[in-house]
Design an enzyme around this catalytic site. Structure first.
Site, PDB file in Angstrom:
ATOM      1  CG  ASP A 109      11.201 -33.812 -21.084  1.00 56.03           C
ATOM      2  OD1 ASP A 109      11.979 -34.393 -20.118  1.00 56.03           O
ATOM      3  OD2 ASP A 109       9.942 -33.867 -21.118  1.00 56.03           O
ATOM      4  CG  HIS A 141       4.647 -38.329 -19.567  1.00 57.96           C
ATOM      5  ND1 HIS A 141       5.023 -37.264 -18.725  1.00 57.96           N
ATOM      6  CD2 HIS A 141       3.834 -38.797 -18.763  1.00 57.96           C
ATOM      7  CE1 HIS A 141       4.835 -37.279 -17.503  1.00 57.96           C
ATOM      8  NE2 HIS A 141       4.018 -38.422 -17.588  1.00 57.96           N
ATOM      9  CG  HIS A 187       4.146 -28.379 -19.501  1.00 60.07           C
ATOM     10  ND1 HIS A 187       3.052 -28.570 -18.576  1.00 60.07           N
ATOM     11  CD2 HIS A 187       5.176 -29.587 -19.184  1.00 60.07           C
ATOM     12  CE1 HIS A 187       3.298 -29.549 -17.736  1.00 60.07           C
ATOM     13  NE2 HIS A 187       4.503 -30.029 -18.140  1.00 60.07           N
TER      14      HIS A 187
HETATM   15  C1  LIG Z   1       3.283 -31.353 -24.026  1.00 60.08           C
HETATM   16  C2  LIG Z   1       2.149 -31.224 -25.087  1.00 60.08           C
HETATM   17  C3  LIG Z   1       1.835 -32.737 -25.220  1.00 60.08           C
HETATM   18  C4  LIG Z   1       1.137 -30.590 -24.573  1.00 60.08           C
HETATM   19  O1  LIG Z   1       0.154 -30.803 -25.246  1.00 60.08           O
HETATM   20  P1  LIG Z   1      -1.391 -29.970 -25.177  1.00 60.08           P
HETATM   21  O2  LIG Z   1      -1.505 -29.282 -23.966  1.00 60.08           O
HETATM   22  O3  LIG Z   1      -2.408 -30.851 -25.694  1.00 60.08           O
HETATM   23  O4  LIG Z   1      -1.496 -28.758 -26.400  1.00 60.08           O
HETATM   24  P2  LIG Z   1      -1.883 -28.853 -27.786  1.00 60.08           P
HETATM   25  O5  LIG Z   1      -1.265 -30.013 -28.668  1.00 60.08           O
HETATM   26  O6  LIG Z   1      -3.149 -28.549 -27.959  1.00 60.08           O
HETATM   27  O7  LIG Z   1      -1.038 -27.593 -28.363  1.00 60.08           O
HETATM   28  C5  LIG Z   1      -1.323 -26.383 -28.768  1.00 60.08           C
HETATM   29  C6  LIG Z   1      -1.318 -25.690 -29.777  1.00 60.08           C
HETATM   30  O8  LIG Z   1       0.235 -25.503 -29.835  1.00 60.08           O
HETATM   31  C7  LIG Z   1       1.042 -26.364 -30.969  1.00 60.08           C
HETATM   32  N1  LIG Z   1       2.120 -27.119 -30.140  1.00 60.08           N
HETATM   33  C8  LIG Z   1       2.073 -27.718 -28.997  1.00 60.08           C
HETATM   34  N2  LIG Z   1       3.396 -28.165 -28.620  1.00 60.08           N
HETATM   35  C9  LIG Z   1       4.020 -28.001 -29.681  1.00 60.08           C
HETATM   36  C10 LIG Z   1       5.433 -28.233 -30.148  1.00 60.08           C
HETATM   37  N3  LIG Z   1       6.091 -28.762 -29.341  1.00 60.08           N
HETATM   38  N4  LIG Z   1       5.723 -27.878 -31.371  1.00 60.08           N
HETATM   39  C11 LIG Z   1       4.903 -27.472 -32.201  1.00 60.08           C
HETATM   40  N5  LIG Z   1       3.859 -26.813 -32.025  1.00 60.08           N
HETATM   41  C12 LIG Z   1       3.305 -27.495 -30.713  1.00 60.08           C
HETATM   42  C13 LIG Z   1      -0.164 -27.586 -31.100  1.00 60.08           C
HETATM   43  O9  LIG Z   1       0.226 -27.952 -32.486  1.00 60.08           O
HETATM   44  C14 LIG Z   1      -1.340 -26.562 -31.143  1.00 60.08           C
HETATM   45  O10 LIG Z   1      -1.492 -25.804 -32.129  1.00 60.08           O
HETATM   46  P3  LIG Z   1      -2.708 -25.292 -32.885  1.00 60.08           P
HETATM   47  O11 LIG Z   1      -3.600 -24.547 -31.914  1.00 60.08           O
HETATM   48  O12 LIG Z   1      -2.424 -24.711 -34.123  1.00 60.08           O
HETATM   49  O13 LIG Z   1      -3.492 -26.618 -33.139  1.00 60.08           O
HETATM   50  C15 LIG Z   1       2.801 -30.757 -26.684  1.00 60.08           C
HETATM   51  O14 LIG Z   1       3.112 -29.422 -26.281  1.00 60.08           O
HETATM   52  C16 LIG Z   1       4.064 -31.669 -27.018  1.00 60.08           C
HETATM   53  O15 LIG Z   1       3.332 -32.306 -27.659  1.00 60.08           O
HETATM   54  N6  LIG Z   1       5.281 -31.078 -26.775  1.00 60.08           N
HETATM   55  C17 LIG Z   1       6.268 -31.759 -27.543  1.00 60.08           C
HETATM   56  C18 LIG Z   1       6.619 -33.045 -26.547  1.00 60.08           C
HETATM   57  C19 LIG Z   1       7.220 -32.517 -25.199  1.00 60.08           C
HETATM   58  O16 LIG Z   1       8.112 -31.904 -25.125  1.00 60.08           O
HETATM   59  N7  LIG Z   1       6.772 -33.240 -24.212  1.00 60.08           N
HETATM   60  C20 LIG Z   1       7.185 -33.055 -22.771  1.00 60.08           C
HETATM   61  C21 LIG Z   1       6.279 -32.265 -21.815  1.00 60.08           C
HETATM   62  S1  LIG Z   1       6.978 -32.187 -20.394  1.00 60.08           S
END
Ligand SMILES: CC(C)(COP(=O)(O)OP(=O)(O)OC[C@H]1O[C@@H](n2cnc3c(N)ncnc32)[C@H](O)[C@@H]1OP(=O)(O)O)[C@@H](O)C(=O)NCCC(=O)NCCS
Length: 437
Positions: A363, A268, A307
């Site tokens: 971010d 987050h 996201h």
């Molecule tokens: C923001 C976040 C938690 C959203 O998660 P979510 O909605 O649960 O999405 P998921 O984890 O289901 O991701 C979907 C797919 O994209 C991939 N993915 C998502 N974010 C990714 C990232 N930053 N880098 C690489 N792969 C990513 C996941 O591994 C998943 O792949 P798969 O379908 O092969 O398993 C996630 O994108 C993330 O961890 N981002 C990095 C942290 C970040 O920048 N957070 C700030 C948010 S404002």
């Protein structure tokens, strides 16, 4: 509309149920009447991580993740970022309307009046270890304010609520600045009420021996824009924590502390600090392709990308990129910007990111600006928490005034043991301590 109804046939019983659809949503409680018999509890939904569950009705923030739209109370984020001050936007988020000139003056006066911390709270902050993480100090100190203002627990009194809202928005920059000065070993600087919200914050951070601190106007404005972009973001993890904790009628100080704790996680608000660590690890543009391969192999995440809601460019990231240019004119370019831009360019052409609709989020660039302005990465998430306090309070107030809301209490699907008889300790044998539940 008559046809806004979902017909469900329960093949277990052959019965048909008509469930009304409102705003593209069915009420989970309407499913409860779908039963196999009088002893059946009724149908529930299972939705870990709230992937498809609306937990409230809200009129504060609108996001269309596919189109990359963000609006506070109907106003597009780019217009607010261009034309407003942060406190004007905080007023909008909290009350539903932009203030008149007189209302804004009054609001600013109230916030300014509440910027001071009680001396005991200052001493409380002094008790932290010299290398304590600023976010840990921030969370604990906001919670500690609950002990200073015990009347805050009267959460159903609108006047009491208003006072705590002034206090929290007024005091979070002061706490944030003190956490930073503490980590540097510098003496605390008291708020200066002649200054704007952002200027005063910069004053409390950077003032040394000069009689009057003058923030660079371009940097103060850039910080104000960053504050506007971070003011609210509908039902994210921390807003949900604020509503959940507030729903037990806990006071707003401990509720904001809970929300800030949710924000601190790397998935987050903690992501902005992680982006900087990642850019440090990559080091130079030549190393980007190898890093992208590690991301695709699932070894690391590309921090600042992806996201839950935005499946398009995060509109805040676009505005931040513009604000970055103004900051770099003053500070000189942060060399990490080149790496970030190249990382974005390569990622956005790559099938892995295209297929998963992974775009830069807020971010990805905010940390680069903060670092150019002189902030250490450890305080980035605190910089996010300052403006988000306004959003948390708006969500909290909306929750308390919503007659449909009650204490938040999800259901579970129990997967544990059925009843079993107690085993005396001497008969339990040797067992590994379970690594996970
Ligand atoms: C923001 C976040 C938690 C959203 O998660 P979510 O909605 O649960 O999405 P998921 O984890 O289901 O991701 C979907 C797919 O994209 C991939 N993915 C998502 N974010 C990714 C990232 N930053 N880098 C690489 N792969 C990513 C996941 O591994 C998943 O792949 P798969 O379908 O092969 O398993 C996630 O994108 C993330 O961890 N981002 C990095 C942290 C970040 O920048 N957070 C700030 C948010 S404002």
């Amino acid at each position: 509309m008559e046809n806004e109804v979902l017909s469900i046939v329960d093949k277990r019983t052959g019965k048909t149920y008509e469930i009304p659809i409102t705003n593209g949503t069915i009420r989970a409680m309407d499913l409860r009447k779908i039963k196999t018999g009088p002893d059946d509890f009724g149908l529930m939904t299972y939705d870990p991580a709230f992937m498809n569950t609306a937990s409230c009705q809200s009129a504060i923030t609108f996001i269309d993740g596919d189109k990359g739209i963000l609006r506070y109370r109907g106003y597009p984020i780019d217009q607010l970022a261009e034309k407003c001050s942060f406190l004007e936007v905080a007023y909008l988020v909290l009350t539903g309307e932009l203030p008149t000139a007189a209302q804004l003056k009054d609001f600013v006066t109230h916030i300014t009046y509440h910027t001071m911390l009680h001396e005991t709270t200052k001493h409380f902050l002094e008790g932290f270890r010299y290398n304590a993480h600023p976010m840990g100090m921030f969370i604990s100190t906001v919670a500690a304010l609950s002990t200073v203002y015990p009347e805050a627990k009267n959460v159903h009194d609108p006047e009491v609520r208003k006072l705590q809202i002034y206090r929290l928005i007024g005091k979070v920059p002061t706490i944030a600045a003190y956490t930073y000065r503490h980590s540097l070993g510098f003496p605390y600087v008291y708020p200066d009420n002649d200054l704007s919200y952002a200027e005063n914050f910069l004053n409390m951070l950077w003032k040394m021996v000069e009689p009057k601190y003058q923030a660079n106007p371009a940097l103060a404005r850039a910080l104000d824009i960053l504050f506007i972009l971070h003011a609210d973001h509908e039902q994210n993890c921390s807003a949900n924590a604020m509503r959940a904790v507030g729903s037990s009628q806990a006071d707003p100080f401990v509720s904001v502390a809970a929300a800030a704790a949710a924000l601190s996680g790397p998935l987050h608000g903690g992501a902005n600090e992680e982006v900087l660590k990642m850019l440090d690890e990559i080091g130079s543009k030549e190393n980007i392709p190898a890093y992208i391969e590690r991301v695709k192999a699932g070894q690391v995440k590309l921090m600042g990308f992806g996201h839950r809601i935005y499946k398009n460019y995060d509109p805040r990231a676009r505005i931040i990129k513009q604000a970055a240019d103004q900051v770099f004119e003053v500070t000189g370019k942060n060399p990490k910007l080149e790496i970030a831009l190249e990382l974005e360019r390569i990622a956005l052409q790559d099938e892995y990111f295209i297929k998963r609709k992974l775009y830069p989020n807020v971010d990805f660039y905010s940390g680069i600006i903060y670092q150019a302005m002189g902030f250490k990465p450890e305080i980035f998430t605190v910089l996010f928490a300052i403006p988000r306090t306004a959003g948390w309070l708006a969500q909290w107030q909306e929750m308390l005034c919503d007659p449909e809301q009650k204490i938040a209490r999800p259901r579970q699907i129990f997967t544990g043991h059925d009843v079993r008889d107690f085993v005396p300790i001497e008969k339990r044998g040797v067992r590994e301590f379970p690594a996970a539940a």
